[in-house]
Design an enzyme around this catalytic site. Structure first.
Site, PDB file in Angstrom:
ATOM      1  N   CYS A   6       3.991  -1.341  -9.888  1.00 54.16           N
ATOM      2  CA  CYS A   6       3.624  -2.149  -8.724  1.00 54.16           C
ATOM      3  C   CYS A   6       2.348  -2.874  -9.113  1.00 54.16           C
ATOM      4  O   CYS A   6       1.410  -2.250  -9.632  1.00 54.16           O
ATOM      5  CB  CYS A   6       3.393  -1.260  -7.505  1.00 54.16           C
ATOM      6  SG  CYS A   6       2.665  -2.165  -6.106  1.00 54.16           S
ATOM      7  N   GLU A  39      -4.718  -3.207   0.037  1.00 51.97           N
ATOM      8  CA  GLU A  39      -4.738  -4.332   0.986  1.00 51.97           C
ATOM      9  C   GLU A  39      -5.852  -4.166   2.027  1.00 51.97           C
ATOM     10  O   GLU A  39      -6.398  -5.143   2.501  1.00 51.97           O
ATOM     11  CB  GLU A  39      -3.376  -4.466   1.688  1.00 51.97           C
ATOM     12  CG  GLU A  39      -2.272  -5.013   0.790  1.00 51.97           C
ATOM     13  CD  GLU A  39      -2.470  -6.482   0.394  1.00 51.97           C
ATOM     14  OE1 GLU A  39      -2.919  -7.297   1.216  1.00 51.97           O
ATOM     15  OE2 GLU A  39      -2.167  -6.808  -0.790  1.00 51.97           O
ATOM     16  N   HIS A  56      -0.018  -3.971  -7.492  1.00 48.73           N
ATOM     17  CA  HIS A  56      -1.248  -3.558  -6.803  1.00 48.73           C
ATOM     18  C   HIS A  56      -1.955  -2.406  -7.528  1.00 48.73           C
ATOM     19  O   HIS A  56      -3.151  -2.214  -7.361  1.00 48.73           O
ATOM     20  CB  HIS A  56      -0.932  -3.072  -5.384  1.00 48.73           C
ATOM     21  CG  HIS A  56      -0.717  -4.165  -4.374  1.00 48.73           C
ATOM     22  ND1 HIS A  56       0.350  -5.021  -4.420  1.00 48.73           N
ATOM     23  CD2 HIS A  56      -1.445  -4.525  -3.285  1.00 48.73           C
ATOM     24  CE1 HIS A  56       0.288  -5.858  -3.387  1.00 48.73           C
ATOM     25  NE2 HIS A  56      -0.796  -5.580  -2.692  1.00 48.73           N
ATOM     26  N   CYS A  60       5.522  -9.354  -8.490  1.00 53.08           N
ATOM     27  CA  CYS A  60       5.710  -8.292  -7.498  1.00 53.08           C
ATOM     28  C   CYS A  60       6.971  -7.540  -7.899  1.00 53.08           C
ATOM     29  O   CYS A  60       8.054  -8.137  -7.997  1.00 53.08           O
ATOM     30  CB  CYS A  60       5.894  -8.933  -6.123  1.00 53.08           C
ATOM     31  SG  CYS A  60       6.333  -7.786  -4.817  1.00 53.08           S
ATOM     32  N   ASP A 119       3.155 -12.938  -4.910  1.00 58.07           N
ATOM     33  CA  ASP A 119       3.147 -11.497  -4.595  1.00 58.07           C
ATOM     34  C   ASP A 119       3.062 -11.332  -3.084  1.00 58.07           C
ATOM     35  O   ASP A 119       2.677 -12.254  -2.363  1.00 58.07           O
ATOM     36  CB  ASP A 119       1.961 -10.799  -5.270  1.00 58.07           C
ATOM     37  CG  ASP A 119       1.940  -9.293  -4.985  1.00 58.07           C
ATOM     38  OD1 ASP A 119       3.000  -8.651  -5.103  1.00 58.07           O
ATOM     39  OD2 ASP A 119       0.885  -8.756  -4.611  1.00 58.07           O
ATOM     40  N   SER A 120       3.366 -10.124  -2.626  1.00 60.16           N
ATOM     41  CA  SER A 120       3.255  -9.833  -1.197  1.00 60.16           C
ATOM     42  C   SER A 120       1.797  -9.854  -0.734  1.00 60.16           C
ATOM     43  O   SER A 120       1.542  -9.940   0.461  1.00 60.16           O
ATOM     44  CB  SER A 120       3.852  -8.452  -0.908  1.00 60.16           C
ATOM     45  OG  SER A 120       3.092  -7.472  -1.591  1.00 60.16           O
TER      46      SER A 120
HETATM   47  N1  DGL Z   1       2.666  -5.672  -5.460  1.00 63.48           N
HETATM   48  C1  DGL Z   1       3.988  -5.479  -5.085  1.00 63.48           C
HETATM   49  C2  DGL Z   1       4.816  -4.732  -6.105  1.00 63.48           C
HETATM   50  O1  DGL Z   1       4.586  -4.893  -7.242  1.00 63.48           O
HETATM   51  C3  DGL Z   1       4.334  -5.221  -3.682  1.00 63.48           C
HETATM   52  C4  DGL Z   1       3.743  -4.129  -2.958  1.00 63.48           C
HETATM   53  C5  DGL Z   1       4.122  -4.146  -1.496  1.00 63.48           C
HETATM   54  O2  DGL Z   1       3.971  -5.183  -0.859  1.00 63.48           O
HETATM   55  O3  DGL Z   1       4.564  -3.097  -1.020  1.00 63.48           O
HETATM   56  O4  DGL Z   1       5.711  -3.999  -5.812  1.00 63.48           O
END
Ligand code: DGL
Length: 281
Positions: free
Chosen positions: A198, A164, A200, A79, A16-17
């Site tokens: 997402c 984050e 997150h 992600c 993931d990012s």
């Molecule tokens: N968690 C990621 C997603 O599902 C990336 C969020 C990001 O880095 O903007 O899209």
């Protein structure tokens, strides 16, 4: 590719990012407790959601290549942004060159497959990063499986930074959580199912539930994606045999180790060891 890829079995890679993929990893570990995993968070370059296709593809390819070098035969892009913007290109253009026997899977398809059974009104909302919404990946995937469903996408650009920067529980988060939910439901008041598109966003779930009107089903991806991975491994015994089983998980971040360890340990509710990794070299 700098090194010859290791051919012996290895852990499953989860990318993931940043921290978001931990919401997927924790479900993998619950549903596949015997498997080994490597988690890689590109925290130094997060968020991906506001970046161009080219950059997300470049960063994701670097991460996948590194996970292959670390011994993974199977990598899950935990992600949505990377799944939307990079997965297909990597599968079609890069895997044949890197190693045609390795696999990279995403999180959008397994999520979409479940939607048809959940919505009654056939009006579905997607909350996701600007990149995922702009890619229209959810709209296209849902249209393939359930052409009658009306899909409304809402970008939530402030939600990933809230997670984050460890502000998910702060009073300031309420404003942005309510704002995007209200904007989505103003655009279609018949929505009865909202996908957290997402990884997150489950880390904001308490506040999302607070502002989501009662009766609207919130779809969180972790469990869906974990069940889908278990099915995949059952259907692909040759890949399953190339995934080691020691119940271990290693963590890598492109940011500072202690920072990742503190935040991730709080979410996972266990103390973890983290190693730094540079994706640029
Ligand atoms: N968690 C990621 C997603 O599902 C990336 C969020 C990001 O880095 O903007 O899209």
């Amino acid at each position: 590719m700098k090194h010859i890829l290791p051919s012996q079995p290895g852990p499953i890679g989860v990318f993931d990012s940043g921290y978001g993929g931990l919401t997927i990893l924790s479900q993998f570990r619950e549903i596949l407790p015997q498997n080994d995993f490597i988690y890689l968070g590109d925290n130094a370059r997060t968020p991906y959601g506001t970046r161009s296709f080219e950059i997300v593809y470049e960063f994701t390819l670097q991460a996948v290549t590194r996970l292959f070098e670390l011994g993974c035969h199977l990598v899950i892009l935990a992600c949505n942004t990377a799944s939307a913007k990079a997965l297909r290109s990597i599968q079609i253009n890069d895997l044949p060159r890197l190693d045609p026997d390795r696999r990279v899977l995403g999180v959008i398809r397994p999520t979409v497959e479940c939607i048809g059974d959940i919505t009654r009104s056939r009006h579905v909302g997607i909350l996701a990063t600007a990149g995922t919404i702009k890619s229209e990946s959810y709209v296209m995937e849902i249209r393939k499986l359930f052409p009658e469903i009306k899909v409304t996408g809402q970008a939530c650009p402030m939600w990933v930074p809230l997670v984050e920067y460890n502000e998910a529980q702060s009073p300031g988060a309420d404003y942005f959580v309510q704002k995007y939910i209200d904007e989505l439901l103003t655009r279609d008041d018949q929505i009865d199912t909202v996908v957290l598109g997402c990884t997150h966003y489950p880390l904001l779930l308490g506040k999302i539930k607070q502002y989501m009107p009662e009766g609207i089903h919130i779809v969180s991806q972790g469990e869906l994606v974990a069940h889908s991975l278990r099915d995949y491994l059952n259907r692909h015994p040759e890949m399953s045999a190339r995934c080691t089983r020691g119940g271990q998980c290693k963590y890598f971040t492109t940011e500072a180790e202690e920072k990742f360890a503190d935040s991730a340990s709080a979410f996972l509710k266990e103390t973890i060891q983290v190693s730094h990794l540079d994706l640029n070299d």
